[in-house]
Design an enzyme around this catalytic site. Sequence first.
Site, PDB file in Angstrom:
ATOM      1  N   ARG A 195      14.330 -29.557   8.697  1.00  0.00           N
ATOM      2  CA  ARG A 195      14.315 -28.996  10.055  1.00  0.00           C
ATOM      3  C   ARG A 195      15.749 -28.712  10.509  1.00  0.00           C
ATOM      4  O   ARG A 195      16.037 -27.741  11.185  1.00  0.00           O
ATOM      5  CB  ARG A 195      13.600 -29.932  11.038  1.00  0.00           C
ATOM      6  CG  ARG A 195      13.759 -29.479  12.493  1.00  0.00           C
ATOM      7  CD  ARG A 195      12.664 -29.970  13.441  1.00  0.00           C
ATOM      8  NE  ARG A 195      12.261 -31.340  13.239  1.00  0.00           N
ATOM      9  CZ  ARG A 195      12.994 -32.414  13.549  1.00  0.00           C
ATOM     10  NH1 ARG A 195      14.190 -32.280  14.110  1.00  0.00           N
ATOM     11  NH2 ARG A 195      12.535 -33.628  13.319  1.00  0.00           N
ATOM     12  N   TYR A 245       8.804  -5.565  24.566  1.00  0.00           N
ATOM     13  CA  TYR A 245       7.730  -6.232  23.837  1.00  0.00           C
ATOM     14  C   TYR A 245       6.912  -7.129  24.782  1.00  0.00           C
ATOM     15  O   TYR A 245       7.475  -7.956  25.508  1.00  0.00           O
ATOM     16  CB  TYR A 245       8.348  -7.053  22.694  1.00  0.00           C
ATOM     17  CG  TYR A 245       7.345  -7.854  21.941  1.00  0.00           C
ATOM     18  CD1 TYR A 245       6.378  -7.225  21.152  1.00  0.00           C
ATOM     19  CD2 TYR A 245       7.309  -9.241  22.037  1.00  0.00           C
ATOM     20  CE1 TYR A 245       5.433  -7.959  20.482  1.00  0.00           C
ATOM     21  CE2 TYR A 245       6.357  -9.975  21.360  1.00  0.00           C
ATOM     22  CZ  TYR A 245       5.417  -9.325  20.581  1.00  0.00           C
ATOM     23  OH  TYR A 245       4.476 -10.050  19.929  1.00  0.00           O
ATOM     24  N   ASP A 285      17.647  -7.323  21.930  1.00  0.00           N
ATOM     25  CA  ASP A 285      16.619  -7.396  20.889  1.00  0.00           C
ATOM     26  C   ASP A 285      16.803  -6.159  20.012  1.00  0.00           C
ATOM     27  O   ASP A 285      16.544  -5.038  20.444  1.00  0.00           O
ATOM     28  CB  ASP A 285      15.230  -7.430  21.546  1.00  0.00           C
ATOM     29  CG  ASP A 285      14.103  -7.611  20.528  1.00  0.00           C
ATOM     30  OD1 ASP A 285      14.249  -7.143  19.386  1.00  0.00           O
ATOM     31  OD2 ASP A 285      13.067  -8.210  20.890  1.00  0.00           O
ATOM     32  N   LYS A 328       9.297  -7.783  11.333  1.00  0.00           N
ATOM     33  CA  LYS A 328       9.197  -6.327  11.330  1.00  0.00           C
ATOM     34  C   LYS A 328      10.033  -5.732  10.192  1.00  0.00           C
ATOM     35  O   LYS A 328       9.692  -5.914   9.051  1.00  0.00           O
ATOM     36  CB  LYS A 328       9.597  -5.797  12.718  1.00  0.00           C
ATOM     37  CG  LYS A 328       8.956  -6.584  13.887  1.00  0.00           C
ATOM     38  CD  LYS A 328       7.450  -6.459  13.946  1.00  0.00           C
ATOM     39  CE  LYS A 328       6.776  -7.410  14.918  1.00  0.00           C
ATOM     40  NZ  LYS A 328       7.264  -7.415  16.295  1.00  0.00           N
TER      41      LYS A 328
END
Length: 383
Positions: free
Chosen positions: A51, A103, A175, A200
């Site tokens: 992690r 988005y 973004d 994407k």
Amino acid sequence: MIGKKLDFETVSVRGYSGGDKLTGAISYPIYQSATFKHPELNKSTGYDYSRTNNPTREEVERTLCLLEDGIGAVAFSTGVAAISACIHLFKPNDHIIISEDLYGGTFRLFKDIYSVFGIKASFVDTSKLDEIKNSIYENTKAIFIETPSNPLMRVSDIKEISYICKASNLILIVDNTFLTPYFQKPLSLGADIVIHSGTKFLGGHNDVLAGFLVTNNNDILSKIKLIQNSIGATLSSFDSWLILRGIKTLHIRVEKAQENALIISKYLNLNLKVEKVYYVGLEDHIGHEINSKQSTGSGSMISFRVKDKSLIPYILKNLSIISFAESLGGVETLITYPFTQTHSEIPKELKDKLGIDENLLRLSVGIESINDLLNDLKSVLED
Ligand SMILES: *Cc1c(COP(=O)(O)O)cnc(C)c1O
């Protein structure tokens, strides 16, 4: 890393390390281990627990960092996890200005999740500098933009907005999912943070979810690393490897997709059933000039409005090469209906204001044969 800065394409292909130093493996290994043993007390190999840090994740982070010209990158399990971590930089009563056309999931995070924690947000047309200036208050801490925006392909001027941010001591977050660092490098235009949905174009094959945050600010980087390790939405080693593999062909894929997109946008522009086409590569697009100034390409996202909305079910049912599916940026061409899919979370009044209506469709153009794609569109848009 070699001293001289390598070209984008070379970094994409080789990644940060150019393979595994230990074994010579050309493909960077997937370190599928939750934990790492220590040689002795107070000694570490640099890896303790996945992690916190994992070699494969570190490799994809360093690779993206090079591609975006940052000083550090942090990888998350999804794009919204990256955005969510970014919002944790702020505290109750802080105010953030956000592109109103973006988005839908980002909108939902601010509206439904973080408003409960007292984070204030204004949704503004960030393609208009005056609207931004008029929305800055005492407690404003950041501006979050998408350019080109989703789904209307509005273009915001990154450099001009960065000047506004510097004057008022605000963080500029961009973004960069739609154009990728191949076409646009927001940090070099004055942004402080770049966000990606790695799902994407970076992944590029519609087979993995991922998110990234890249910055050129040391203070932000150390805070984000703490947030990533504490909240825990980290990218797995296998998914890190899939993104590394996707990035190897990023430049080839996005060039080819852009070539297809330009041809398709011109076809749609002339089609009698189409009322309007939104593609930044078209010279009459309202944001074309600013986009050309700040990026080296237009990408492969197109939205278009059909004159007769009763045609929509027919189009979505009868396309055969182009799939009716959410998401974007993969090698496969997808068509989306923002009104009920990606932007269902946006309130009706805002959708009306923006023009995200029942006549609007969005295409993510892939890298199939342009002839087959055009024939597919002709089969539903010509009598
Ligand atoms: C898809 C998308 C996101 C969210 O990313 P996920 O990987 O789906 O969580 C954020 N921003 C943009 C522009 C997107 O297209």
